[in-house]
Scaffold this active site. Structure first.
Site, PDB file in Angstrom:
ATOM      1  N   ASP A  28      38.466  64.527  -4.073  1.00  0.00           N
ATOM      2  CA  ASP A  28      37.796  63.333  -3.525  1.00  0.00           C
ATOM      3  C   ASP A  28      37.707  63.416  -2.002  1.00  0.00           C
ATOM      4  O   ASP A  28      38.600  62.970  -1.316  1.00  0.00           O
ATOM      5  CB  ASP A  28      38.584  62.091  -3.964  1.00  0.00           C
ATOM      6  CG  ASP A  28      37.913  60.782  -3.597  1.00  0.00           C
ATOM      7  OD1 ASP A  28      36.760  60.817  -3.161  1.00  0.00           O
ATOM      8  OD2 ASP A  28      38.565  59.727  -3.733  1.00  0.00           O
TER       9      ASP A  28
ATOM     10  N   GLU B 111      33.135  56.445   3.465  1.00  0.00           N
ATOM     11  CA  GLU B 111      32.928  55.883   2.124  1.00  0.00           C
ATOM     12  C   GLU B 111      34.183  55.188   1.630  1.00  0.00           C
ATOM     13  O   GLU B 111      34.135  54.141   0.985  1.00  0.00           O
ATOM     14  CB  GLU B 111      32.533  57.019   1.146  1.00  0.00           C
ATOM     15  CG  GLU B 111      32.215  56.549  -0.270  1.00  0.00           C
ATOM     16  CD  GLU B 111      33.397  56.580  -1.228  1.00  0.00           C
ATOM     17  OE1 GLU B 111      33.208  56.221  -2.393  1.00  0.00           O
ATOM     18  OE2 GLU B 111      34.525  56.948  -0.809  1.00  0.00           O
TER      19      GLU B 111
HETATM   20  N1  BES Z   1      35.788  59.059  -5.452  1.00  0.00           N
HETATM   21  C1  BES Z   1      35.986  57.661  -5.482  1.00  0.00           C
HETATM   22  C2  BES Z   1      35.066  56.991  -6.455  1.00  0.00           C
HETATM   23  C3  BES Z   1      35.364  57.084  -7.880  1.00  0.00           C
HETATM   24  C4  BES Z   1      36.557  56.683  -8.387  1.00  0.00           C
HETATM   25  C5  BES Z   1      34.350  57.470  -8.706  1.00  0.00           C
HETATM   26  C6  BES Z   1      36.735  56.706  -9.733  1.00  0.00           C
HETATM   27  C7  BES Z   1      34.515  57.473 -10.043  1.00  0.00           C
HETATM   28  C8  BES Z   1      35.730  57.105 -10.551  1.00  0.00           C
HETATM   29  C9  BES Z   1      35.647  57.023  -4.153  1.00  0.00           C
HETATM   30  O1  BES Z   1      35.898  57.858  -3.086  1.00  0.00           O
HETATM   31  C10 BES Z   1      36.492  55.811  -3.982  1.00  0.00           C
HETATM   32  O2  BES Z   1      37.657  55.929  -3.834  1.00  0.00           O
HETATM   33  N2  BES Z   1      35.845  54.632  -4.035  1.00  0.00           N
HETATM   34  C11 BES Z   1      36.529  53.403  -3.893  1.00  0.00           C
HETATM   35  C12 BES Z   1      35.558  52.260  -3.783  1.00  0.00           C
HETATM   36  C13 BES Z   1      34.934  52.095  -2.432  1.00  0.00           C
HETATM   37  C14 BES Z   1      33.930  50.961  -2.460  1.00  0.00           C
HETATM   38  C15 BES Z   1      35.959  51.888  -1.345  1.00  0.00           C
HETATM   39  C16 BES Z   1      37.391  53.105  -5.104  1.00  0.00           C
HETATM   40  O3  BES Z   1      37.044  53.536  -6.203  1.00  0.00           O
HETATM   41  O4  BES Z   1      38.406  52.454  -4.935  1.00  0.00           O
HETATM   42 ZN    ZN Z   2      38.004  58.045  -2.897  1.00  0.00          ZN
END
Ligand code: BES
Ligand code: ZN
Length: 409
Positions: free
Chosen positions: A231, A264
């Protein structure tokens, strides 16, 4: 259930056999003209595709099969794994809308989901696929995850950004195409996003977007080492590899943009601004592919999930067709994040079509993300990860060299 639907769609048109074991009525899509000829009543017809949804009585199924065989055609209709909806339920679902436009929209979406006319092979993609390797993917993931952190609020949050920009410029040197690479500043973070652009030859104001976030985190106020190998060094590496390979191919008809988004992890900050400004400028983005986490094969190698929220049926269908047409060997599950989990949501919220193939189903994803243990390990699978580069290449090449766009109801 979702899974078996996807698999059947992937098989393309199947020849129906009206056997004793068939259900009383066989849900199917068929050519409207053929149905009219045989006087078989359709439940709903879609003008655009020339297809109708039918629930065939056994005698109608036989008539259709016989007719097709008399024309020496196996196909012309597709049996569905399950009824789309009973006629009553279908109508009831649409009633609150009470709007002919909405009826057509739902119908077109459903027909799209089930129509399996495969995209045509583009031979030059075979050579492009030969350029993809697990070793290359590993090299980039090792490189990106070796930075102490890529967190947006780091003392200098752009060390890795400038380093990746330099790598991209190096790659672009051997390209004959009109390429530009730039850093994008943001209002809510001092971290910058990177954009690389290959200018389109015929329709330069139409854009195909590939992206992934370059930042990493180990939680709120992320301090210290944040390797973010899965990630999202993995998705970032897929986008770098896609850029490397596409920059050596012929000039695309549409413009291709590659993004490595900033911040992100703290709320889609970079991509939200980029997508908002795109919308404000009425930028004609045909589709945006998001790669975020491609390294951990939680459901087994080459099984991936196509996220169904904040993404578009049209592009999800293209993903299935790419897999079939180029025999990529992926098993595609359908799943949902349940929230705007990555940068594709930024584009989607601005009304643009999006796609997000993901490393595994949500419940089988890598549990080490956002910790110092998100590193390259024995659980990493670079061949699995490299599959996503092939998907990105096929997605881009298909969209950037045709005039297709999301069907409008
Ligand atoms: N890589 C994750 C997203 C993710 C998590 C995709 C689980 C599919 C399944 C991303 O970097 C992340 O951590 N996103 C945040 C949300 C964002 C709006 C801060 C999360 O999932 O908490
Ligand atoms: Zn993440």
């Amino acid at each position: 259930m979702k899974q078996s639907t996807m698999c059947l769609v992937g098989l393309g048109l199947v020849c129906a056999q009206a056997t004793a074991a068939s259900p009383a009525r066989l849900p199917a899509l068929a050519e409207t003209a053929t149905l009219e000829k045989l006087e078989i009543p359709a439940i709903r017809s879609d003008k655009r595709s020339g297809l109708s949804y039918v629930e065939l009585k056994p005698e109608h199924a036989s008539a259709l099969v016989n007719y097709m065989h008399s024309k020496n055609r196996c196909g012309g209709f597709q049996v569905l794994p399950e009824p789309i909806l009973s006629q009553e339920a279908f109508v009831a679902e649409l009633k609150p809308l009470n709007d002919a436009e909405a009826t057509r929209a739902v119908m077109a979406t459903r027909i799209l989901r089930f129509s399996a006319e495969p995209i045509a092979v583009r031979p030059e993609l075979r050579a492009a696929f030969d350029q993809v390797s697990g070793d290359n993917q590993k090299r980039w993931v090792d490189y990106l995850s070796s930075f102490e952190t890529r967190y947006h609020n780091n003392a200098d949050p752009n060390i890795h950004v400038r380093a990746v920009q330099a790598k991209l410029e190096e790659l672009a040197k051997t390209s004959k195409l009109p390429i530009s690479i730039e850093l994008i500043s943001h209002t809510r973070t001092s971290q910058k996003s990177i954009r690389a652009r290959i200018l389109g030859s015929k329709r330069p104001t139409e854009f195909v977007v590939l992206g992934g976030h370059l930042d990493s985190t180990v939680g709120w106020f992320s301090r210290g080492r944040a390797p973010g190998a899965d990630d999202n060094a993995s998705g970032s590496a897929n986008i770098i590899e896609s850029f490397r390979i596409l920059s050596q191919m012929a000039q695309p008809e549409r413009t291709i943009e590659f993004y490595w988004y900033a911040a992100e992890e703290v709320g889609l900050v970079g991509s939200a601004e980029i997508a908002r400004l795109a919308k404000e400028a009425r930028k004609d983005v045909i589709g945006a592919l998001q790669l975020d986490m491609t390294l951990f094969p939680g459901n087994g190698p080459f099984t991936l999930a196509s996220m169904e929220d904040f993404t578009s049926p049209w592009l999800r269908q293209i993903l299935v067709e790419i897999n079939t047409t180029y025999a990529l060997g992926a098993q595609i599950l359908a799943d949902k994040c349940g929230y705007g989990c990555s940068d594709h949501a930024s584009w989607y919220q601005q009304g643009y079509p999006t796609l997000m193939p993901f490393e595994a189903s949500f419940d089988k994803m890598n549990r080490e993300i956002h910790t110092v243990r998100d590193v390259v390990s024995s659980a990493s699978n670079f061949e699995h990860s490299a599959l996503f580069t092939k998907i990105a290449l096929a997605f881009t090449w298909e969209l950037a060299n045709s005039d297709v766009r999301e069907p409008q109801p």
